[in-house]
Design an enzyme around this catalytic site. Structure first.
Site, short mmCIF file in Angstrom:
data_model
loop_
_atom_site.label_atom_id
_atom_site.label_comp_id
_atom_site.label_asym_id
_atom_site.label_seq_id
_atom_site.Cartn_x
_atom_site.Cartn_y
_atom_site.Cartn_z
N VAL A 1 0.84 -1.20 0.00
CA VAL A 1 0.00 0.00 0.00
C VAL A 1 0.88 1.25 0.00
O VAL A 1 0.59 2.23 -0.71
CB VAL A 1 -0.96 0.00 1.21
CG1 VAL A 1 -1.75 1.29 1.28
CG2 VAL A 1 -1.92 -1.19 1.14
N CYS B 1 -10.30 -2.56 2.90
CA CYS B 1 -10.45 -2.40 1.45
C CYS B 1 -11.73 -3.03 0.91
O CYS B 1 -12.29 -2.58 -0.10
CB CYS B 1 -9.24 -2.94 0.71
SG CYS B 1 -8.66 -4.54 1.26
N GLY C 1 -4.78 -8.01 -1.45
CA GLY C 1 -5.31 -7.72 -0.11
C GLY C 1 -4.43 -8.36 0.95
O GLY C 1 -4.38 -7.90 2.09
N HIS D 1 -10.83 -5.49 -5.81
CA HIS D 1 -11.87 -6.29 -5.17
C HIS D 1 -13.20 -6.04 -5.89
O HIS D 1 -13.48 -4.92 -6.34
CB HIS D 1 -12.05 -5.89 -3.71
CG HIS D 1 -10.95 -6.34 -2.79
ND1 HIS D 1 -9.92 -7.16 -3.18
CD2 HIS D 1 -10.74 -6.08 -1.47
CE1 HIS D 1 -9.12 -7.39 -2.14
NE2 HIS D 1 -9.59 -6.74 -1.09
C1 11C Z 1 -7.86 -8.49 2.26
N1 11C Z 1 -9.26 -6.66 2.99
O1 11C Z 1 -8.32 -8.37 1.12
C2 11C Z 1 -8.07 -7.44 3.31
C3 11C Z 1 -6.84 -6.65 3.51
O2 11C Z 1 -8.33 -4.76 7.59
O3 11C Z 1 -7.15 -3.50 6.34
C4 11C Z 1 -6.96 -5.44 4.43
C5 11C Z 1 -7.17 -5.82 5.87
C6 11C Z 1 -7.56 -4.61 6.66
O4 11C Z 1 -7.17 -9.46 2.60
#
Ligand code: 11C
Length: 349
Positions: free
Chosen positions: A14, A129, A160, A253
């Site tokens: 990020v 995200c 992610g 996503h």
């Molecule tokens: C993933 N959304 O796709 C998660 C990554 O709480 O910021 C980010 C995890 C967070 O694995």
């Protein structure tokens, strides 16, 4: 004086996107200080076309910092965000450490920018995200129709899970490419061996689990979608059900959303709202093969929405498909936008 910005976690997946976003957007910052773990200190990274040396994370690194953006694991934020805040910085934290703290606002500028003004701990949280990939569109529809329930299934990219996730998928794709694998039980699993940060192979597969296991079989990702959507929209009792699934996509996503509203909806009205909503692109002409896909959306800033349909059995509900780049709006971009809100506040003061 333009405010001084610190980027903590500048070398991560990020953080890397953050440096390019800071280089592209209107330049509201004076000094940009790059901070990372001691192991990365001394590296030079480019931001705004200039080489900047990374300094090690320590209390002194926050001296004179007005805004500190954190893109680091939960435990690092939990320890260091309060240190930065105690040195006078406004912290914008992209970890999960503070999101549900009642004294920390959880902010998506297009939806609840006003919430950033009240920050008793000097910390503002950036959502997960998966939540961020849909919430701008849902906020716009909620403002018009009044949201009462969300049922979502996610299709989450491997980035992610950070650089480790990207590396794992690339390696696995190389192992299965050009083979006839994917035709017998377990053949892909045997071919890829170690599955990296994922509980099953990602190549030629979908994996119905993301994050960590919580009570009653729910995953951390699923609970974050529920809790964070409620907090951002200011709807503490919103009914939310999520099933989070990992798919073999590098970045962006997607979510299939069933959204139920207080009032009757029409596709025409939903189209009009989405087409006019800041940060949203409506891409919905299936007759011409037009709908958002991660391969087209990756690297862009908006939330893309398509496949808008009124539910056949419920005139108050819509079905839609949403895509958002999980490293940009899903992480770095939203953090940068919150930072800009604070920079404007500090500059005006
Ligand atoms: C993933 N959304 O796709 C998660 C990554 O709480 O910021 C980010 C995890 C967070 O694995």
């Amino acid at each position: 004086r333009k405010p001084t910005l610190a980027v903590v976690g500048a070398t991560g997946a990020v953080g890397t996107v953050m440096l390019s976003i800071l280089s592209e957007r209107a330049d509201v910052w004076g000094e940009i200080r790059l901070i990372a773990s001691p192991r990365s200190a001394g590296r030079k990274l480019t931001v705004r076309g200039e080489q900047v040396e990374v300094v090690a994370l320590c209390e002194e690194a926050f001296e004179g910092v007005d805004v500190a953006m954190f893109d680091v694991p939960d435990e690092v934020s939990a320890q260091w965000a309060p240190v930065a805040a105690s040195k006078g910085a406004v912290v914008v934290d992209n970890s999960g450490a503070f999101r549900m703290d009642p004294d920390v606002p959880l902010v998506v500028p297009e939806v609840n920018a006003h919430a950033a003004r009240v920050r008793p701990r000097g910390i503002i949280a950036n959502p997960n995200c998966t939540t961020l990939s849909m919430i701008v569109a849902m906020g716009a529809l909620h403002a018009e129709f009044g949201l009462s329930e969300l049922i979502v299934s996610s299709y989450q990219a491997v980035s992610g899970a950070g650089k480790e996730g990207i590396d794992a998928l690339r390696e696995q794709i190389a192992l299965v490419a050009g083979t006839e694998l994917g035709t017998h039980p377990g053949d892909v699993r045997r071919a890829v061996g170690e599955t990296g940060p994922f509980p099953a192979p990602m190549a030629l597969n979908v994996v119905p689990f993301a994050g960590s296991l919580k009570e009653d079989g729910w995953s951390s990702e699923e609970l974050k979608v529920r809790n964070e959507s409620r907090k951002i929209l200011g709807l503490p009792d919103l009914r939310v059900t999520a099933t989070c699934v990992r798919v073999p996509v590098i970045t962006t996503h997607s979510l299939a959303v069933h959204a139920r509203f207080e009032n009757e909806v029409t596709v025409e009205a939903a189209h009009e709202i989405l087409a006019g909503a800041p940060g949203v692109v409506l891409c919905d002409n299936p007759a011409e093969g037009e709908f958002p896909t991660p391969a087209d959306v990756v690297g862009t800033d908006p939330t893309w929405v398509g496949r808008v349909r009124r539910s056949l059995d419920d005139p108050n509900a819509l079905e839609l498909f949403v895509c958002g780049d999980n490293l940009r709006k899903g992480a770095a971009l939203n953090t940068a936008q919150i930072g800009e809100v604070i920079a404007a506040e500090l500059t005006a003061a």
